[in-house]
Design a protein around this motif. Sequence first.
Motif, short mmCIF file in Angstrom:
data_model
loop_
_atom_site.label_atom_id
_atom_site.label_comp_id
_atom_site.label_asym_id
_atom_site.label_seq_id
_atom_site.Cartn_x
_atom_site.Cartn_y
_atom_site.Cartn_z
N ARG A 145 0.84 -1.19 0.00
CA ARG A 145 0.00 0.00 0.00
C ARG A 145 0.88 1.25 0.00
NH1 ARG A 145 -5.30 -0.42 1.06
NH2 ARG A 145 -5.35 1.72 1.84
N PRO A 146 0.53 2.24 -0.79
CA PRO A 146 1.37 3.43 -0.88
C PRO A 146 1.22 4.34 0.34
CG PRO A 146 -0.59 3.72 -2.21
CD PRO A 146 -0.63 2.30 -1.70
N THR A 147 2.27 5.08 0.63
CA THR A 147 2.20 6.13 1.65
C THR A 147 1.62 7.39 1.01
OG1 THR A 147 4.38 7.01 1.10
CG2 THR A 147 4.28 5.20 2.72
N GLU A 148 1.38 8.40 1.83
CA GLU A 148 0.87 9.66 1.30
C GLU A 148 1.86 10.28 0.31
OE1 GLU A 148 -0.42 14.12 2.89
OE2 GLU A 148 -0.64 12.39 4.21
N LEU A 188 1.68 8.40 -2.94
CA LEU A 188 0.49 8.76 -3.70
C LEU A 188 0.71 10.07 -4.45
CD1 LEU A 188 -2.37 7.91 -1.17
CD2 LEU A 188 -1.94 6.78 -3.36
N HIS A 215 -6.36 5.62 -8.65
CA HIS A 215 -5.41 5.20 -7.62
C HIS A 215 -5.62 6.00 -6.34
CE1 HIS A 215 -1.84 3.20 -6.20
NE2 HIS A 215 -1.13 4.32 -6.11
N LEU A 216 -5.81 7.30 -6.48
CA LEU A 216 -6.07 8.14 -5.31
C LEU A 216 -7.39 7.77 -4.65
CD1 LEU A 216 -4.91 11.63 -6.63
CD2 LEU A 216 -3.68 10.11 -5.08
N ALA A 233 -8.80 4.96 -4.57
CA ALA A 233 -8.68 3.65 -3.92
C ALA A 233 -7.95 3.72 -2.58
CB ALA A 233 -7.96 2.67 -4.84
N HIS A 234 -7.27 4.84 -2.33
CA HIS A 234 -6.46 4.96 -1.10
C HIS A 234 -6.83 6.22 -0.32
CE1 HIS A 234 -3.99 1.53 -2.19
NE2 HIS A 234 -3.91 2.03 -3.40
N ARG A 284 -8.11 6.74 2.49
CA ARG A 284 -7.89 6.77 3.94
C ARG A 284 -6.43 7.03 4.30
NH1 ARG A 284 -12.24 5.70 6.67
NH2 ARG A 284 -11.04 5.53 8.60
N THR A 285 -5.56 7.06 3.30
CA THR A 285 -4.14 7.24 3.58
C THR A 285 -3.73 8.71 3.79
OG1 THR A 285 -3.55 5.19 2.43
CG2 THR A 285 -1.81 6.84 2.69
#
Length: 223
Positions: free
Chosen positions: A56-59, A62, A84-85, A87-88, A90-91
């Motif tokens: 999972r990517p970090t902020e 991203l 992609h953004l 999908a993540h 909550r990060t």
Amino acid sequence: MTSPLMGRLVSAFESAGDPARAPAMAAYMRDQFAFLGLSAGARRAAARDALAGLPRPTEDELASTARACWALREREFQQFACDHLAAHLRTPGPGFLDVCQELITTKSWWDTVDPLATHVAGGLVRRHPALVARMDEWSGAADMWLIRTALLHQLHYGTATDTDRLFGYCTRQASHPDFFIRKAIGWALRHYARTDPEAVRSFLTAQRDRLSPLSLREAAKHL
């Protein structure tokens, strides 16, 4: 993570692209962007292959991935970044709205602005309510895509919609001359009418002389 992902992504997209489809896709976007010829389904399938096995990517990752996609010529990369953004969501923290603003105001068109507005900006504001002050600013911005984002950021809020802001933003931009703003007003109101049709009917009645025919028509489509 950004470099391995981007290398995989470029390879996957170029392999899956269909040059025969690309001219029609570019024409649909008024020839503002080049395309590889990937349908939405093919793009997302190629993206899944590129992302397989990556953490999972970090902020920061991203942000760097989105900027790397924005730097590429073909539109499918910017469309991937929006997916992609979303999908993540909550990060990233509240400061990520600055990145969102950068993307909204660069290579701007509805196909990237709308998902950034309704998912990314809207998700950030929902998680970090103090960011609503930025939406207030954007609702009167010089950049029409920031205005559109402010109008649409609550699109999926349902009963959590701040109606004072929704109706206030629509009233503020009721006389805006641009098609994309008038359309966004109608879209935002039509969507909220699923939650509270009477409130939207009352607003349309009160603002009938100020709203454009396009906004009125779109807002009342299912009332």
